[in-house]
Motif scaffolding. Structure first.
Motif, PDB file in Angstrom:
ATOM      1  N   PRO A 173       0.832  -1.203   0.000  1.00 33.09           N
ATOM      2  CA  PRO A 173       0.000   0.000   0.000  1.00 33.09           C
ATOM      3  C   PRO A 173       0.870   1.258   0.000  1.00 33.09           C
ATOM      4  O   PRO A 173       2.006   1.236   0.469  1.00 33.09           O
ATOM      5  CB  PRO A 173      -0.783  -0.106   1.314  1.00 33.09           C
ATOM      6  CG  PRO A 173       0.091  -0.933   2.202  1.00 33.09           C
ATOM      7  CD  PRO A 173       0.827  -1.882   1.293  1.00 33.09           C
ATOM      8  N   SER A 174       0.334   2.322  -0.537  1.00 34.44           N
ATOM      9  CA  SER A 174       1.009   3.615  -0.438  1.00 34.44           C
ATOM     10  C   SER A 174       0.477   4.305   0.803  1.00 34.44           C
ATOM     11  O   SER A 174      -0.725   4.374   0.998  1.00 34.44           O
ATOM     12  CB  SER A 174       0.699   4.474  -1.664  1.00 34.44           C
ATOM     13  OG  SER A 174       1.253   3.901  -2.805  1.00 34.44           O
ATOM     14  N   PHE A 175       1.368   4.768   1.636  1.00 31.93           N
ATOM     15  CA  PHE A 175       0.903   5.555   2.750  1.00 31.93           C
ATOM     16  C   PHE A 175       1.857   6.691   3.030  1.00 31.93           C
ATOM     17  O   PHE A 175       3.020   6.657   2.668  1.00 31.93           O
ATOM     18  CB  PHE A 175       0.584   4.739   4.002  1.00 31.93           C
ATOM     19  CG  PHE A 175       1.650   3.798   4.473  1.00 31.93           C
ATOM     20  CD1 PHE A 175       1.734   2.508   3.984  1.00 31.93           C
ATOM     21  CD2 PHE A 175       2.553   4.194   5.440  1.00 31.93           C
ATOM     22  CE1 PHE A 175       2.697   1.629   4.442  1.00 31.93           C
ATOM     23  CE2 PHE A 175       3.511   3.328   5.901  1.00 31.93           C
ATOM     24  CZ  PHE A 175       3.589   2.035   5.403  1.00 31.93           C
ATOM     25  N   LEU A 176       1.298   7.722   3.620  1.00 34.68           N
ATOM     26  CA  LEU A 176       1.989   8.970   3.869  1.00 34.68           C
ATOM     27  C   LEU A 176       2.142   9.167   5.371  1.00 34.68           C
ATOM     28  O   LEU A 176       1.163   9.277   6.091  1.00 34.68           O
ATOM     29  CB  LEU A 176       1.172  10.118   3.251  1.00 34.68           C
ATOM     30  CG  LEU A 176       1.721  11.521   3.357  1.00 34.68           C
ATOM     31  CD1 LEU A 176       3.065  11.638   2.648  1.00 34.68           C
ATOM     32  CD2 LEU A 176       0.723  12.495   2.739  1.00 34.68           C
ATOM     33  N   MET A 177       3.389   9.185   5.825  1.00 33.03           N
ATOM     34  CA  MET A 177       3.682   9.417   7.236  1.00 33.03           C
ATOM     35  C   MET A 177       3.906  10.908   7.454  1.00 33.03           C
ATOM     36  O   MET A 177       4.033  11.655   6.484  1.00 33.03           O
ATOM     37  CB  MET A 177       4.903   8.602   7.647  1.00 33.03           C
ATOM     38  CG  MET A 177       4.640   7.112   7.607  1.00 33.03           C
ATOM     39  SD  MET A 177       6.130   6.139   7.864  1.00 33.03           S
ATOM     40  CE  MET A 177       6.402   5.575   6.188  1.00 33.03           C
ATOM     41  N   PHE A 219       7.693   4.627   0.305  1.00 37.38           N
ATOM     42  CA  PHE A 219       6.811   5.251   1.278  1.00 37.38           C
ATOM     43  C   PHE A 219       7.132   6.743   1.292  1.00 37.38           C
ATOM     44  O   PHE A 219       8.199   7.160   0.865  1.00 37.38           O
ATOM     45  CB  PHE A 219       7.038   4.651   2.661  1.00 37.38           C
ATOM     46  CG  PHE A 219       6.914   3.148   2.669  1.00 37.38           C
ATOM     47  CD1 PHE A 219       5.674   2.542   2.759  1.00 37.38           C
ATOM     48  CD2 PHE A 219       8.032   2.343   2.552  1.00 37.38           C
ATOM     49  CE1 PHE A 219       5.560   1.152   2.740  1.00 37.38           C
ATOM     50  CE2 PHE A 219       7.934   0.958   2.538  1.00 37.38           C
ATOM     51  CZ  PHE A 219       6.686   0.368   2.641  1.00 37.38           C
ATOM     52  N   ALA A 220       6.220   7.546   1.791  1.00 38.41           N
ATOM     53  CA  ALA A 220       6.412   8.997   1.802  1.00 38.41           C
ATOM     54  C   ALA A 220       6.261   9.548   3.215  1.00 38.41           C
ATOM     55  O   ALA A 220       5.523   9.007   4.034  1.00 38.41           O
ATOM     56  CB  ALA A 220       5.409   9.666   0.863  1.00 38.41           C
ATOM     57  N   ILE A 221       6.960  10.662   3.437  1.00 36.82           N
ATOM     58  CA  ILE A 221       6.853  11.393   4.711  1.00 36.82           C
ATOM     59  C   ILE A 221       6.650  12.856   4.373  1.00 36.82           C
ATOM     60  O   ILE A 221       7.410  13.422   3.585  1.00 36.82           O
ATOM     61  CB  ILE A 221       8.118  11.235   5.574  1.00 36.82           C
ATOM     62  CG1 ILE A 221       8.390   9.761   5.858  1.00 36.82           C
ATOM     63  CG2 ILE A 221       7.972  12.018   6.875  1.00 36.82           C
ATOM     64  CD1 ILE A 221       9.663   9.520   6.636  1.00 36.82           C
ATOM     65  N   ARG A 222       5.633  13.456   4.960  1.00 33.91           N
ATOM     66  CA  ARG A 222       5.394  14.878   4.748  1.00 33.91           C
ATOM     67  C   ARG A 222       5.630  15.638   6.039  1.00 33.91           C
ATOM     68  O   ARG A 222       5.530  15.094   7.137  1.00 33.91           O
ATOM     69  CB  ARG A 222       3.977  15.139   4.240  1.00 33.91           C
ATOM     70  CG  ARG A 222       2.905  14.941   5.287  1.00 33.91           C
ATOM     71  CD  ARG A 222       1.554  15.291   4.742  1.00 33.91           C
ATOM     72  NE  ARG A 222       0.536  14.997   5.740  1.00 33.91           N
ATOM     73  CZ  ARG A 222      -0.705  15.398   5.670  1.00 33.91           C
ATOM     74  NH1 ARG A 222      -1.087  16.123   4.639  1.00 33.91           N
ATOM     75  NH2 ARG A 222      -1.570  15.104   6.599  1.00 33.91           N
ATOM     76  N   GLU A 223       5.916  16.912   5.870  1.00 32.80           N
ATOM     77  CA  GLU A 223       6.150  17.784   7.027  1.00 32.80           C
ATOM     78  C   GLU A 223       4.810  18.335   7.511  1.00 32.80           C
ATOM     79  O   GLU A 223       4.016  18.850   6.727  1.00 32.80           O
ATOM     80  CB  GLU A 223       7.072  18.923   6.632  1.00 32.80           C
ATOM     81  CG  GLU A 223       7.491  19.794   7.790  1.00 32.80           C
ATOM     82  CD  GLU A 223       8.614  20.730   7.372  1.00 32.80           C
ATOM     83  OE1 GLU A 223       9.624  20.768   8.063  1.00 32.80           O
ATOM     84  OE2 GLU A 223       8.459  21.423   6.342  1.00 32.80           O
ATOM     85  N   VAL A 224       4.597  18.202   8.820  1.00 33.17           N
ATOM     86  CA  VAL A 224       3.400  18.752   9.453  1.00 33.17           C
ATOM     87  C   VAL A 224       3.876  19.541  10.651  1.00 33.17           C
ATOM     88  O   VAL A 224       4.420  18.996  11.597  1.00 33.17           O
ATOM     89  CB  VAL A 224       2.420  17.632   9.903  1.00 33.17           C
ATOM     90  CG1 VAL A 224       1.245  18.222  10.631  1.00 33.17           C
ATOM     91  CG2 VAL A 224       1.970  16.815   8.706  1.00 33.17           C
ATOM     92  N   LYS A 225       3.716  20.855  10.568  1.00 31.50           N
ATOM     93  CA  LYS A 225       4.138  21.728  11.682  1.00 31.50           C
ATOM     94  C   LYS A 225       3.140  21.621  12.813  1.00 31.50           C
ATOM     95  O   LYS A 225       1.937  21.681  12.604  1.00 31.50           O
ATOM     96  CB  LYS A 225       4.258  23.180  11.207  1.00 31.50           C
ATOM     97  CG  LYS A 225       5.329  23.381  10.161  1.00 31.50           C
ATOM     98  CD  LYS A 225       6.706  23.149  10.736  1.00 31.50           C
ATOM     99  CE  LYS A 225       7.769  23.460   9.702  1.00 31.50           C
ATOM    100  NZ  LYS A 225       9.098  23.197  10.176  1.00 31.50           N
ATOM    101  N   LYS A 226       3.657  21.448  13.998  1.00 28.83           N
ATOM    102  CA  LYS A 226       2.786  21.310  15.183  1.00 28.83           C
ATOM    103  C   LYS A 226       2.776  22.577  15.978  1.00 28.83           C
ATOM    104  O   LYS A 226       3.630  23.337  16.008  1.00 28.83           O
ATOM    105  CB  LYS A 226       3.265  20.147  16.032  1.00 28.83           C
ATOM    106  CG  LYS A 226       3.333  18.884  15.196  1.00 28.83           C
ATOM    107  CD  LYS A 226       2.724  17.733  15.863  1.00 28.83           C
ATOM    108  CE  LYS A 226       2.798  16.576  14.879  1.00 28.83           C
ATOM    109  NZ  LYS A 226       2.116  15.467  15.143  1.00 28.83           N
TER     110      LYS A 226
END
Length: 126
Positions: free
Chosen positions: A74-78, A119-126
């Motif tokens: 599966p493709s998933f984005l972390m 697999f992919a990882i995106r930036e999410v600012k907290k």
């Protein structure tokens, strides 16, 4: 009603190497090793208390037990709050990483496991 997504199954050719990759190179924690009817699986996650875990299962064993299943990855984005540090962490551990790309709405990079699943990882600012 569905309340959440709990696990994502990734079928792999070498389950021991896959578990080692996610733990040692990606930095995930080993949540649990399970064995049921001779089928070994590993649960890994960014943290043991993560809401979503990856279940690593042996592709050949699952194909034998359930030949009708689609065993594609599966493709998933972390997500990461510090994409640059995550990228460097993986690069330093020998993970095949693609360059960070700025897509306007997000910054993201892809990486490959030892079996060339991406697999992919995106930036999410907290």
């Amino acid at each position: 009603m569905i309340d959440s997504l709990g696990q994502v199954v990734v079928y792999v050719n070498d389950i021991e190497q896959a578990a080692k990759f996610w733990k040692d190179q990606v930095g995930f924690e080993l949540v649990e090793r399970q064995e049921n009817l001779g089928l070994v699986s590993y649960l890994v996650a960014p943290k043991k208390d993560s809401q979503v875990q990856i279940v690593l299962q042996d592709k050949a064993q699952v194909a034998e037990l359930s030949p009708e299943l689609d065993l594609g990855t599966p493709s998933f984005l972390m997500e990461s709050a510090d994409l640059d540090a995550t990228y460097q962490f993986m690069l330093d551990r020998g993970v095949l990483v693609m360059p960070i790309v700025d897509l306007g709405l997000m910054r993201v990079f892809n990486f490959s496991d030892l079996e060339e699943n991406y697999f992919a990882i995106r930036e999410v600012k907290k």
